[in-house]
Structures are given as C-alpha cells and as structure tokens.
Design an enzyme around this catalytic site. Structure first.
Site, PDB file in Angstrom:
ATOM      1  N   PRO A   1       0.888  -1.427   0.093  1.00 19.16           N
ATOM      2  CA  PRO A   1       0.139   0.090  -0.078  1.00 19.16           C
ATOM      3  C   PRO A   1       0.700   1.380  -0.052  1.00 19.16           C
ATOM      4  CG  PRO A   1      -0.900  -1.473   1.588  1.00 19.16           C
ATOM      5  CD  PRO A   1       0.610  -1.963   1.070  1.00 19.16           C
ATOM      6  N   LEU A   2       0.448   2.042  -0.808  1.00 19.78           N
ATOM      7  CA  LEU A   2       1.060   3.316  -0.812  1.00 19.78           C
ATOM      8  C   LEU A   2       1.415   4.180   0.242  1.00 19.78           C
ATOM      9  CD1 LEU A   2       2.859   5.150  -2.814  1.00 19.78           C
ATOM     10  CD2 LEU A   2       0.491   6.393  -3.268  1.00 19.78           C
ATOM     11  N   CYS A   3       0.274   4.030   1.247  1.00 19.76           N
ATOM     12  CA  CYS A   3       0.499   4.667   2.494  1.00 19.76           C
ATOM     13  C   CYS A   3       1.664   4.353   3.252  1.00 19.76           C
ATOM     14  CB  CYS A   3      -0.781   4.882   3.307  1.00 19.76           C
ATOM     15  SG  CYS A   3      -1.429   3.171   3.644  1.00 19.76           S
ATOM     16  N   THR A   4       1.911   2.643   3.440  1.00 24.93           N
ATOM     17  CA  THR A   4       2.839   2.232   4.030  1.00 24.93           C
ATOM     18  C   THR A   4       4.289   2.624   3.590  1.00 24.93           C
ATOM     19  OG1 THR A   4       1.577   0.333   4.660  1.00 24.93           O
ATOM     20  CG2 THR A   4       3.788   0.040   4.543  1.00 24.93           C
TER      21      THR A   4
ATOM     22  N   ASN B   1       4.459   6.588   4.645  1.00 29.00           N
ATOM     23  CA  ASN B   1       4.546   7.005   6.022  1.00 29.00           C
ATOM     24  C   ASN B   1       5.439   5.875   7.152  1.00 29.00           C
ATOM     25  OD1 ASN B   1       2.955   9.424   5.843  1.00 29.00           O
ATOM     26  ND2 ASN B   1       1.364   7.734   5.166  1.00 29.00           N
TER      27      ASN B   1
END
Length: 423
Positions: free
Chosen positions: A192-195, A198
């Site tokens: 996932p891009l958020c992982t 961030n």
C-alpha cells in the site's frame, strides 16, 4: 478438423450440428478472436490458434521485446529486440501460416473502449497481471445487455507461474467470473502506498517508494523518460535513493540485486508450463466456437512440480460478487483486529490492500455520506489526504459501528461498500 466437424459424435455439445463447411468458414473468416498479451503464454496462444484454423486473430500488448524474452517467446529473434511484441508476433504468424491474419495493437488494454472490445466474438487472456485481468473481467461483463445475448463475449483466461498454471472459461453472468475467485490468488508482492510513504518497515518498501514516488518527482533522466528496469543507470539511481531512505528509517539497506528484482517483479517463467496452459486455452476456444465438445466447466489447475498433474472442477458464482453478483451493491464486512478506539484510517487502507477478496492496493476511501477520507492517486489528492491516515476512524466517521465506507481502486472499474468492524 474437417473430419471432426462433418459427422455427429456422442461427445459433441448438444447444440452441435455436423456442417463442417459452414463451421470452418465461420472459424476461418468471421470469428474474431482477441489475444491479450504477446509474451510467453501469448506466443503459444497465437501459434495454437493459427494452427487450429482461426483465421481472424487480433493481439494487444504494450511491451517491447527484451533480450531476456528470447529463451521462451519463440516468435521473436535477436533482431527484434526493442520492437513492439504485438507487431513482431503478428508478422511472424502472418508469414508462417497462410490464410491467417493477425492484427497487432501496441498499447495498454485498459485504455481501449467498448467499441474495441465489442468487435470480438471471443477473448483469450495470456496476461501475467492480476490487476489487468480483474479490469478486463469487470469491463467485459459491464458490456453485457441482459436482453441481448449477442453482447456476451466469452473469456478464456490462462495464467502461469513457474511450474503452476491454470485455465478457465468465463461466460459472463453464467459462470463464475474472475472476481468471484479472486481469493484463489495469493496477494501479489506489492505494498500500500500509505505504508511506503509513512511507515516503511522493509527494504522492499524503500525500493518501491523510490520507484513510485521519487522517480516521477525527480525525472532524473529527463522529462517523460519512464523508468527502464533493464537500464543499469536507472536501477543504480533507484538503489541509491532506496538505500538513503532505508538508512533514514533504520532499515537494512537493499542490495542492487534486490532492487532490480522488486522493480521488475520477477516471476519464474517455464516454457513447458506456457505450452500446457496455452494448449488448454486453444482447445477451449475451438470447443466454444465449433461446439464439437462441451466447454470446460469451468476451471482447470495444472501442477508440474512433482509430476504432470491436472484437476478440473467447477467454481460457483458468488452472490455477493461486486462484478457479476446479483447482490453486487451489498456491503461487505471488513474486520480489523484492533479495539475500536485504536483503529486508524491507515489500518483500513492496509486491510483493504491485504484482504484476499479485495486486494485494492491503490485505494480511495470515502465515508458513506460521500466525504473523501483518502486517495492513493493521483499524487495531488494523496498529498491532500495522507494526513488523515493517522486519524482514528471513530473521529472521522463517528462512533456508531459498523463504520460504513466506500472504497475504489484507480485500476479497477468498480467500487465496494464496506462495513468496517473492529474486534
């Protein structure tokens, strides 16, 4: 083929009529077949279809030929390196098999419109991307008019990975579609891009961040120059940036080899597996078009790891399938293994990516009322909404449970309504 079609058979489909001349004329002239992909499986498919009597074949592929393709993609030669796969494969078949016309299309299959796909009587997929196969499945099923059976375009799907393979027959709204059985496929190795942005935890996270975020931002080799995973300079640039990010977050720096492997998403390819699966797909195509035998019902798995083993069984349609199910608007329960007070939006985004029946890795999340909570793409929306990832769901959508959200993926032509339930 004439001998097979000109006389009755106890093994034929009930609708079979022994009229060899008319069937052969349809097979050779009128039946338009689209092959998706001109790689290892696609080359075998094109050869098999041409030698089985299909005379009007189209092939679409967006890739160009690399020297590493030559050991198994037998329609290509060293002189073809750098040329579009679809064009070279079509030219080879056209020259080698008289009476067959293969029309190439060099481009992204997800950018083609309804008019393009509606011209075909049969679609055979030789794709290695789960995302592309999900998109195709949903798009072709969306073209069906329930009052007009002629709008039904059968899909024959083939897939291989090392010594494993599968083929299936999908008749839209009559058999299980690709989305119905998505849980059969293990989640692909992507993140996932958020992982990535961030909370990176692995060297692979740092590589993917450099690939997906830093490279488009920096354009290190000039504007509009895409990353070439076979260019040592490009891989070296990614390796340097991934190493710097890993150091920043206290992660073991990636090796150059790991960087190349992650970017290229290397999957072992074995020519014999491609040959087995392509033969199955071509046989199913011939059965569907000529009705010389009943088609597969509806899934065949192949395992060549210890011997030559196949097993055919029927996958049933899922009533709650978001693509073909009768209850495709019903909300799906998504459980988060955390107390309600600790569940954040990032937990939901990660769960949507990792769930075997969802596998939405570029998710956009809205509250049931329409409020935007997070979008992974485009970048401008990601930057505006990524601050919400650390916020608690209870603060964003209220304390009443289950929390109702709507999720979408930039690469999939449908949305899912979810009921998020903490545990």
């Amino acid at each position: 083929l004439f001998s097979l079609l000109h006389r009755p058979s106890p093994l034929a489909h009930p609708a079979f009529s022994p009229a060899a001349a008319s069937t052969l004329d349809y097979l050779r002239s009128s039946c338009a077949v689209l092959v998706l992909g001109a790689g290892g499986l696609g080359c075998e498919l094109l050869k098999n279809l041409a030698l089985s009597g299909f005379g009007n074949i189209h092939v679409i592929d967006m890739d160009t030929i690399d020297v590493t393709n030559l050991n198994r993609q037998f329609l290509f030669r060293p002189k073809d390196v750098g040329s579009p796969k679809a064009a070279v494969a079509a030219a080879f078949i056209n020259e080698r098999v008289p009476g067959v016309t293969v029309t190439p299309h060099h481009g992204d299959l997800t950018l083609q419109d309804a008019d393009f796909y509606s011209q075909f009587n049969l679609i055979i997929s030789g794709l290695d991307s789960i995302v592309a196969r999900r998109w195709l499945n949903a798009f072709i099923i969306s073209l069906v008019d329930p009052s007009d059976p002629s709008t039904i375009i059968p899909i024959i799907d083939g897939g291989t990975e090392s010594l494993l393979g599968q083929s299936r027959v999908i008749i839209p709204h009559h058999t299980a579609c690709f989305e119905c059985t998505l849980s059969l496929f293990p989640p692909q190795t992507s993140f996932p891009l958020c992982t990535l942005a961030n909370t990176p935890r692995l060297p692979e996270h740092c590589i993917e961040y450099a690939h997906i975020v830093l490279y488009p931002q920096s354009n290190p080799f000039g504007p509009n120059v895409p990353l070439n995973p076979d260019n040592p300079d490009h891989i070296a640039w990614l390796h340097d940036r991934a190493t710097a990010r890993a150091t920043q977050f206290g992660i073991t720096p990636p090796s150059y080899r790991l960087t190349q492997g992650v970017v290229k998403n290397i999957i072992p390819a074995i020519a014999s597996t491609n040959a087995v699966i392509a033969a199955s797909c071509a046989a199913e195509a011939l059965k569907l078009v000529t009705q010389a035998a009943p088609p597969m019902d509806n899934y065949m798995m192949y395992n060549g790891t210890a011997s030559v083993y196949t097993f055919t069984y029927r996958n049933d349609r899922r009533p709650d399938c978001p693509v073909c199910g009768a209850a495709n608007s019903a909300a799906r329960r998504l459980r988060i293994p955390k107390p309600a007070a600790e569940v954040t939006l990032e937990d939901v985004v990660n769960a949507v990516a990792e769930d075997p029946e969802l596998q939405m890795r570029q998710a956009g999340v809205r509250a049931a009322g329409g409020e935007v909570l997070y979008f992974a793409t485009p970048e401008v929306l990601r930057k505006e909404t990524e601050g919400n990832l650390a916020r608690r769901m209870a603060d964003m959508v209220g304390g009443e449970m289950p929390w109702r959200v709507v999720v979408s993926d930039a690469k999939l032509p449908f949305v899912r309504e979810l009921e998020v339930t903490p545990e």
